[in-house]
Design a protein around this motif. Structure first.
Motif, PDB file in Angstrom:
ATOM      1  N   ARG A   1      39.256  56.484  20.438  1.00  0.00           N
ATOM      2  CA  ARG A   1      38.059  55.721  20.798  1.00  0.00           C
ATOM      3  C   ARG A   1      37.897  55.583  22.301  1.00  0.00           C
TER       4      ARG A   1
ATOM      5  N   ARG B   1      46.990  59.453  13.293  1.00  0.00           N
ATOM      6  CA  ARG B   1      47.201  58.646  12.097  1.00  0.00           C
ATOM      7  C   ARG B   1      46.414  57.343  12.122  1.00  0.00           C
ATOM      8  N   THR B   2      45.983  56.920  13.306  1.00  0.00           N
ATOM      9  CA  THR B   2      45.316  55.623  13.373  1.00  0.00           C
ATOM     10  C   THR B   2      43.798  55.766  13.430  1.00  0.00           C
ATOM     11  N   HIS B   3      43.291  56.943  13.177  1.00  0.00           N
ATOM     12  CA  HIS B   3      41.841  57.072  13.212  1.00  0.00           C
ATOM     13  C   HIS B   3      41.255  57.695  11.954  1.00  0.00           C
ATOM     14  N   GLY B   4      41.996  57.520  10.846  1.00  0.00           N
ATOM     15  CA  GLY B   4      41.456  57.885   9.540  1.00  0.00           C
ATOM     16  C   GLY B   4      41.208  59.380   9.361  1.00  0.00           C
TER      17      GLY B   4
ATOM     18  N   ALA C   1      43.865  62.325   9.815  1.00  0.00           N
ATOM     19  CA  ALA C   1      45.130  62.052   9.130  1.00  0.00           C
ATOM     20  C   ALA C   1      45.541  63.225   8.243  1.00  0.00           C
TER      21      ALA C   1
ATOM     22  N   SER D   1      60.270  58.999  13.863  1.00  0.00           N
ATOM     23  CA  SER D   1      60.501  57.661  14.394  1.00  0.00           C
ATOM     24  C   SER D   1      61.299  57.728  15.703  1.00  0.00           C
TER      25      SER D   1
ATOM     26  N   TRP E   1      60.448  56.736  19.727  1.00  0.00           N
ATOM     27  CA  TRP E   1      61.355  55.816  20.436  1.00  0.00           C
ATOM     28  C   TRP E   1      61.895  56.462  21.711  1.00  0.00           C
TER      29      TRP E   1
ATOM     30  N   ARG F   1      37.928  51.974   4.187  1.00  0.00           N
ATOM     31  CA  ARG F   1      36.493  52.287   4.175  1.00  0.00           C
ATOM     32  C   ARG F   1      35.911  52.292   2.774  1.00  0.00           C
TER      33      ARG F   1
ATOM     34  N   ARG G   1      47.719  52.037   9.032  1.00  0.00           N
ATOM     35  CA  ARG G   1      47.948  52.934  10.161  1.00  0.00           C
ATOM     36  C   ARG G   1      46.807  53.898  10.388  1.00  0.00           C
ATOM     37  N   THR G   2      45.981  54.103   9.362  1.00  0.00           N
ATOM     38  CA  THR G   2      44.925  55.104   9.518  1.00  0.00           C
ATOM     39  C   THR G   2      43.575  54.477   9.845  1.00  0.00           C
ATOM     40  N   HIS G   3      43.544  53.206  10.176  1.00  0.00           N
ATOM     41  CA  HIS G   3      42.253  52.610  10.511  1.00  0.00           C
ATOM     42  C   HIS G   3      42.240  51.899  11.857  1.00  0.00           C
ATOM     43  N   GLY G   4      43.130  52.339  12.745  1.00  0.00           N
ATOM     44  CA  GLY G   4      43.080  51.858  14.126  1.00  0.00           C
ATOM     45  C   GLY G   4      43.393  50.383  14.293  1.00  0.00           C
TER      46      GLY G   4
ATOM     47  N   ALA H   1      46.687  48.462  13.076  1.00  0.00           N
ATOM     48  CA  ALA H   1      47.922  49.169  13.431  1.00  0.00           C
ATOM     49  C   ALA H   1      48.902  48.233  14.141  1.00  0.00           C
TER      50      ALA H   1
ATOM     51  N   ARG I   1      57.215  46.622  11.742  1.00  0.00           N
ATOM     52  CA  ARG I   1      58.170  47.674  12.000  1.00  0.00           C
ATOM     53  C   ARG I   1      59.212  47.213  13.024  1.00  0.00           C
TER      54      ARG I   1
ATOM     55  N   GLU J   1      66.084  52.945  14.587  1.00  0.00           N
ATOM     56  CA  GLU J   1      64.775  53.618  14.541  1.00  0.00           C
ATOM     57  C   GLU J   1      64.790  54.755  13.524  1.00  0.00           C
ATOM     58  N   ALA J   2      65.887  55.518  13.536  1.00  0.00           N
ATOM     59  CA  ALA J   2      66.013  56.641  12.601  1.00  0.00           C
ATOM     60  C   ALA J   2      66.037  56.135  11.158  1.00  0.00           C
TER      61      ALA J   2
ATOM     62  N   GLY K   1      62.585  54.788  10.078  1.00  0.00           N
ATOM     63  CA  GLY K   1      61.675  55.920   9.880  1.00  0.00           C
ATOM     64  C   GLY K   1      61.991  56.669   8.585  1.00  0.00           C
TER      65      GLY K   1
END
Lengths: 218, 218
Positions: free
Chosen positions: A34, A118-121, A125, A174, A178, B34, B118-121, B125, B132, B166-167, B170
């Protein structure tokens, strides 16, 4: 401006597109989908905004093209990193090193794949899901082949291997995020962390020595 | 309609909200952000649409509230699952079992957290990033304490432990999505796969027997 026009005329289209895509990956990686502006992409690439639209159509098309290019570059790097003549642990090590080296060398590309896409649908994705499926399938295949080559447990259930591959890819994703966000963590260190985490377990499993859940539970 | 109105009056507000949230998590988990409609949420909860808006304001607020509730429920389940008086491998096993049991019992909640949020900004997120971070910090703490309690390597660098955490997180996220999407994989099996993958490595590491990269490389 004169310089820009001259450069525009001199470069072949593929090279010009590559420059624009390089600029776009950087802008998308740092500003997000965006926040990214076509003005900034054009400026960074040293071309006019109409030329960006002419070559790469829309912001959505440009973002999709960036995801696809970065995903292909990453899978290519991992595949190229693995040498099939090595023993299984070395194959995994080489694959992980190639993965972490590539994500460290292309932090903006990795951010585009791991965070922005992944965060913008949709449809973004789905592009990343395809990359992920390819990496999982590559790791699964590597593990199955390694297990059979080692003649240790040729019957290791495919489903269990698929689960391990999912775990490994999730851990690698992941860790790459990091490592890129943590001062002073190099690709080799990230790869060694994951080998430490994963290899002994895989090694034991292939040798038929799984970790056994306590018997007193459902 | 009469029934709906009567039920509305009878239930306390908290209980009514819980029902709407249950319905919302199911709709968001299955249709995505959506695709979800407030009509469907209202119908599934057995209330009128104006009541959903009255209680939970907007679709965005409702989605945020769902993410927050599901994130809290998941971290609570994992924390409750770990018994500090057990040896380190059992602590990890219990934590993983709690994680996979919860994600298997709440597949829509997990889809909301792992995929939809995660897929909708933003701002969604960010909610998931907070969850996490809490899981990673919990696992880090568990590993550090376990390492020190075992008197094996009290100096295990905190950064390396953070990388392992982290590993692990994930890998767990990735496996939970796979387990929920794969016919017949139960929570126990997913937890055992991750223990197999991870434990031997962690165990060796804490005992000062790390996997060693080949010396002939940079």
């Amino acid at each position: 401006m004169v310089v820009v026009v001259r450069t525009t005329k001199r470069l072949p289209r593929a090279e010009r597109e590559r420059q624009m895509m390089d600029a776009a990956v950087q802008v998308f990686g740092r500003r997000g989908y965006r926040g990214a502006s076509m003005d900034e992409v054009a400026e960074l690439a040293g071309v006019s905004k109409p030329l960006v639209y002419l070559y790469l159509k829309s912001k959505e098309d440009l973002f999709t093209a960036c995801i696809r290019r970065e995903a292909q570059a990453l899978t290519r790097a991992v595949r190229a990193g693995v040498r099939r003549d090595l023993p299984p642990d070395r194959q995994l090590w080489e694959g992980l090193r190639a993965f972490f080296r590539h994500t460290a060398d292309h932090p903006d590309g990795w951010t585009v794949l791991h965070v922005q896409a992944r965060t913008h649908g949709e449809p973004f994705a789905a592009e990343v899901a395809a990359l992920r499926a390819e990496l999982v399938s590559f790791v699964t295949q590597l593990t199955v082949v390694a297990a059979r080559a080692a003649h240790r447990d040729p019957d290791l259930p495919e489903r269990e291997v698929a689960g391990l591959a999912e775990a490994l890819v999730g851990a690698a994703e992941s860790l790459a995020a990091w490592a890129n966000a943590t001062e002073g963590v190099c690709a080799r260190e990230a790869a060694a962390t994951l080998m430490n985490f994963a290899w002994a377990g895989l090694d034991n499993l292939m040798a038929g020595r799984p970790w056994t859940p306590p018997a007193d539970q459902d």
